[in-house]
Design an enzyme around this catalytic site. Structure first.
Site, PDB file in Angstrom:
ATOM      1  N   SER A 108       0.854  -1.184   0.000  1.00 51.38           N
ATOM      2  CA  SER A 108       0.000   0.000   0.000  1.00 51.38           C
ATOM      3  C   SER A 108       0.894   1.238   0.000  1.00 51.38           C
ATOM      4  O   SER A 108       2.103   1.148   0.191  1.00 51.38           O
ATOM      5  CB  SER A 108      -0.913  -0.004   1.227  1.00 51.38           C
ATOM      6  OG  SER A 108      -0.143  -0.098   2.399  1.00 51.38           O
ATOM      7  N   LEU A 109       0.301   2.396  -0.230  1.00 54.71           N
ATOM      8  CA  LEU A 109       1.052   3.647  -0.271  1.00 54.71           C
ATOM      9  C   LEU A 109       0.645   4.545   0.886  1.00 54.71           C
ATOM     10  O   LEU A 109      -0.516   4.550   1.300  1.00 54.71           O
ATOM     11  CB  LEU A 109       0.799   4.392  -1.585  1.00 54.71           C
ATOM     12  CG  LEU A 109       1.277   3.731  -2.876  1.00 54.71           C
ATOM     13  CD1 LEU A 109       0.848   4.565  -4.078  1.00 54.71           C
ATOM     14  CD2 LEU A 109       2.785   3.552  -2.871  1.00 54.71           C
TER      15      LEU A 109
ATOM     16  N   LYS B 159      -3.996   8.274 -10.037  1.00 57.06           N
ATOM     17  CA  LYS B 159      -4.362   7.147  -9.165  1.00 57.06           C
ATOM     18  C   LYS B 159      -5.795   6.733  -9.476  1.00 57.06           C
ATOM     19  O   LYS B 159      -6.747   7.363  -9.023  1.00 57.06           O
ATOM     20  CB  LYS B 159      -4.220   7.535  -7.696  1.00 57.06           C
ATOM     21  CG  LYS B 159      -4.438   6.388  -6.729  1.00 57.06           C
ATOM     22  CD  LYS B 159      -4.217   6.836  -5.294  1.00 57.06           C
ATOM     23  CE  LYS B 159      -4.377   5.663  -4.343  1.00 57.06           C
ATOM     24  NZ  LYS B 159      -5.735   5.087  -4.392  1.00 57.06           N
TER      25      LYS B 159
ATOM     26  N   CYS C  41     -20.669   5.180  29.783  1.00 49.30           N
ATOM     27  CA  CYS C  41     -20.684   4.413  28.534  1.00 49.30           C
ATOM     28  C   CYS C  41     -22.123   4.078  28.166  1.00 49.30           C
ATOM     29  O   CYS C  41     -22.873   3.559  29.011  1.00 49.30           O
ATOM     30  CB  CYS C  41     -19.869   3.132  28.696  1.00 49.30           C
ATOM     31  SG  CYS C  41     -20.012   1.982  27.310  1.00 49.30           S
TER      32      CYS C  41
END
Length: 831
Positions: A83-84, A116, A409
């Site tokens: 990946s990049l 891309k 929560c």
């Protein structure tokens, strides 16, 4: 026997059709009318039908006609599909170029600038010029075999042009759906009542993953090549631009928009030009990829984690739309992170209906001042994750109040807390919180963790809500009966339907017990009252009567497969296990580093946090997070439960000898992060005492007389005045001594049996995974490489080894079978 004329004619037709494909799809210069092409294709198809032996794998007729698959098989990429890293601003691009110029000493290095494409990355494998396999990127290491579907794409050559190609060639590129073709397809789909495609990217990905190649062939897919993976030694390149030129010559379409530019200014100019024409292009692009053109420079720059340091994706600003915030809710992640999420009036953004968007954290909400009822601008960050970027305050309704983080929560009611200086609020309930348990289990079974196939998100939620599974170890106690109950209840949309389906599996008194369970949870069996909202969960929580499952009336294969998958996961590697535990800040790279350095779960779970800083690239924050996790009795109990239920680490090994330099007293003092204790001061202090506990006894005057500066001496003595710090120092010294005793001797460290040797693994091993074998060999000094060459020391060949074994024979490379590998590893372990 095939008559000579049909064979010659078939060869002639194949040649002419392949040439026509090349001129049409690669050169964009059609040489013959479509009608002539269709006529020749029909003639060739008729010839191959009459004489089946004439058909070849690279024939244009083979683009459609494969049988329907039941599933895609896995393909392990010989060279990982990396990946990049992304850049979202000009300064990030400037920093990218600066790092390269500083490293290479060039003022204006050359870059290949490429659009891309927003599609699906694939890898195409050619052998002797023939297309033999195609795979999706997957997770970068393993993808799915979609060869049959890729053969239907006319832009992918079945046989390479010219004769300069290497024996083995892997081509990397993007399958995409051109925008005009996407729109035309959707127009026809609406007319015919078919399901329309959401956007070109999803259309390309979904089309390529159809089990029936005939369906893929009906979709308007195209392909652009942008690089290579494995290439045999008979071809070499010096520049990325040479690779693209060769790909064009061999018959692959390469984007005509690719340019060779120099320096950061030309990079940004190219980006601006592409951004200007983006909407006029016949395909979707979401940014620009910059790649250093010089391949030797690429090798020198290297990689970080899973991304190259010589390439980057400069993303375009995401598409944006306005909508209204209807509510702000809290989502709890596996580490307890409380992430605020805006629930939105549905809006289309970049072809996707967006109903919610991340607000990241409470600080971001405060900066934006997002309130319920606000009109906001939403964009898809990276064209994937929707986020709120701006509030249109002029449209704010009267009475809208500022939002604040709830103190409890919403899932378990535990206090939501934030550590000093941290941006993230967390639920303090830890594994007592069902939301955290669900996310922890989902992470635990994920592909790159324990890899339990078949346990989806919905199933995990039900197992936790029904109190069948309280923690990850409970997965190893799941029974077929429990899973079938789950399926029976969840398939029943109403209590009446449940009772009707249950009659196939239970009768008499036991059926009456089930009716009583339904009444107990508030169900009115007369059908007149309202059905309780959570009746399914309440029923699953109850004590059920025994069922005699009628396997003809309920599917059982899925449950049997799931139990088998859970059982297989009992044998795992240390890095997978550590990653699966879901420790804060511990991703795959950190888990691998921990496993490589310490080698043994029994060691890791006993270490205090400073010793984790001995591992390369682990700093104080990550080390403290790991130490905190291991110091929690509940987490230690969870590990004990997993071991008790049969989970075994298959690649345990002694700690690496490289730890030795990190276990000196001076290093330990550095790792403790004591204020004023610099590396130089730590060396000075280490000369005053052999161990931390003895150094703790040194008086302030003693330190000053030894030449330690007043600030450093004062800081050290104050630090040791804390009982907790004294306890930490003693524990740290003890664990350090234990580690030192287990390290290989200095002589053994310098004489690792495989130092400097390159090793290739191929085929399937029966006794351990290739991943585990590679780790063991690396511990002995080997370098694991993906392809066979003259420099390969030996090849480990398991079952179904493929072409690597043939090449090893041809190059006279030493070949090890699994028995020889195990004997060698066993010999080392015995030492």
């Amino acid at each position: 026997m095939i008559p000579l004329d049909p064979a010659q004619r078939a060869a002639e037709l194949r040649c002419r059709l392949q040439e026509a494909n090349y001129h049409y799809h690669v050169l964009d210069q059609p040489r013959i009318p479509d009608a002539d092409y269709d006529r020749m294709l029909r003639e060739l198809d008729a010839l191959e039908a009459a004489y089946p032996d004439l058909a070849t794998p690279d024939s244009p007729t083979q683009r459609v006609g494969h049988t329907i698959a039941t599933a895609f098989s896995e393909v392990r990429h010989t060279v990982p599909m990396l990946s990049l890293n992304n850049a979202f601003s000009d300064p990030e691009v400037l920093e990218f170029v600066r790092r390269i110029t500083a490293c290479l000493g060039e003022t204006a290095p050359g870059f290949s600038a490429e659009p891309k494409l927003d599609g699906l990355a694939i890898s195409l494998r050619y052998q002797n010029g023939i297309f033999i396999q195609g795979a999706t990127r997957g997770d970068g290491v393993t993808g799915e075999d979609v060869t049959a579907n890729l053969r239907t794409l006319p832009t992918i050559p079945q046989r390479l042009q010219s004769d300069t190609w290497p024996t083995v060639l892997e081509v990397r590129g993007e399958v995409y759906m051109p925008r005009p073709d996407f729109e035309a397809y959707n127009t026809q789909a609406r007319l015919r009542g078919w399901k329309v495609l959401a956007n070109p990217r999803n259309g390309a990905a979904g089309s390529l993953r159809q089990l029936d190649p005939h369906i893929t062939a009906q979709r308007p897919l195209s392909f652009y090549a942008y690089g290579i993976g494995e290439v045999t030694d008979d071809v070499s390149f010096h520049r990325h631009s040479e690779i693209l030129a060769s790909l064009r010559a061999w018959g692959f379409p390469v984007s005509p928009l690719v340019e060779l530019v120099y320096g950061s200014e030309e990079l940004l100019n190219y980006y601006r030009r592409m951004e200007t024409i983006r909407d006029t292009l016949p395909f979707d692009i979401d940014g620009i990829v910059y790649k250093l053109d010089d391949l030797s420079g690429q090798r020198e720059m290297g990689f970080v984690a899973r991304a190259p340091r010589w390439a980057i994706a400069h993303k375009f600003p995401a598409q944006e739309q306005t909508t209204t915030v209807e509510a702000i809710e809290i989502q709890i992640g596996r580490t307890g992170a409380a992430t605020p999420v805006a629930r939105l009036t549905p809006v289309q953004v970049a072809g996707v209906t967006v109903t919610s968007a991340t607000l990241h954290n409470a600080d971001q909400i405060a900066r934006l001042d997002v309130r319920i009822g606000d009109t906001v601008i939403v964009r898809r960050a990276g064209d994937v994750i929707p986020e709120v970027v701006t509030v249109i305050t002029d449209s704010r309704p009267l009475g809208a109040t500022a939002w604040s983080m709830p103190m409890a929560c919403p899932v378990c009611g535990s206090e939501i807390v934030r550590e000093t200086g941290a941006a993230v609020w967390r639920c303090s309930g830890e594994l007592a919180c069902p939301a955290q348990r669900k996310e922890a289990i989902r992470h635990f079974v994920s592909r790159r963790a324990m890899d339990v196939e078949g346990l989806g998100v919905k199933c995990i939620e039900l197992l936790v809500d029904a109190a069948v599974v309280h923690g990850v170890a409970d997965l190893y106690h799941l029974s077929l009966d429990q899973l079938l109950r789950l399926r029976l209840v969840t398939n029943a949309q109403t209590p009446t339907m449940l009772l009707r389906e249950a009659r196939d599996h239970v009768t008499g008194m036991r059926y009456q017990q089930l009716e009583e369970i339904l009444r107990t949870v508030g169900v009115d069996l007369s059908g007149e009252g309202d059905v309780p909202k959570h009746w399914q969960i309440d029923v699953l929580r109850a004590q059920w009567p025994d069922f005699d499952w009628n396997h003809k009336k309920i599917a059982t294969k899925w449950a049997q497969n799931l139990i088998a998958a859970i059982d297989r996961s009992r044998q795992t590697t240390l890095e997978r296990f550590l990653f699966a535990l879901g420790m804060t800040h511990v991703g795959e790279t950190t888990a691998k580093a921990l496993a490589h350095s310490f080698g043994d779960l029994a060691i890791i779970r006993q270490l205090p946090w400073p010793l984790f800083k001995c591992v390369p690239d682990i700093g104080g924050e990550v080390a403290r997070a790991i130490g905190h996790f291991m110091d929690q009795p509940a987490n230690q109990q969870a590990i004990d439960d997993l071991v008790e239920r049969g989970v075994r680490i298959t690649d345990t090994h002694p700690p690496t000898s490289t730890l030795r330099d990190q276990l000196t007293l001076a290093s330990l003092l550095e790792h403790l992060d004591i204020p004023k204790i610099t590396p130089l001061r730590a060396v000075q202090l280490a000369a005053l005492a052999p161990t931390l506990p003895l150094l703790a006894e040194a008086a302030l005057d003693t330190l000053l007389q030894a030449g330690v500066s007043q600030p450093a001496a004062q800081s050290l003595t104050e630090w040791f005045q804390s009982p907790d710090n004294i306890s930490l120092a003693r524990r740290l010294q003890h664990c350090c001594d234990v580690l030192l005793a287990q390290l290989p001797s200095a002589d053994r460290a310098h004489t690792a049996p495989l130092n400097g040797q390159s090793v290739v693994l191929t085929g399937k091993l029966a006794s351990l995974t290739r991943e585990a074998a590679a780790t063991r060999l690396e511990m002995l000094g080997a370098k694991i490489v993906g392809s066979v060459s003259k420099k390969t020391s030996f090849l480990v060949a398991g079952e179904d080894p493929g072409s690597k074994l043939d090449k090893a024979h041809a190059l006279h490379v030493d070949i090890w079978d699994e028995a020889r590998l195990l004997a060698f590893l066993g010999q080392y372990s015995a030492q």
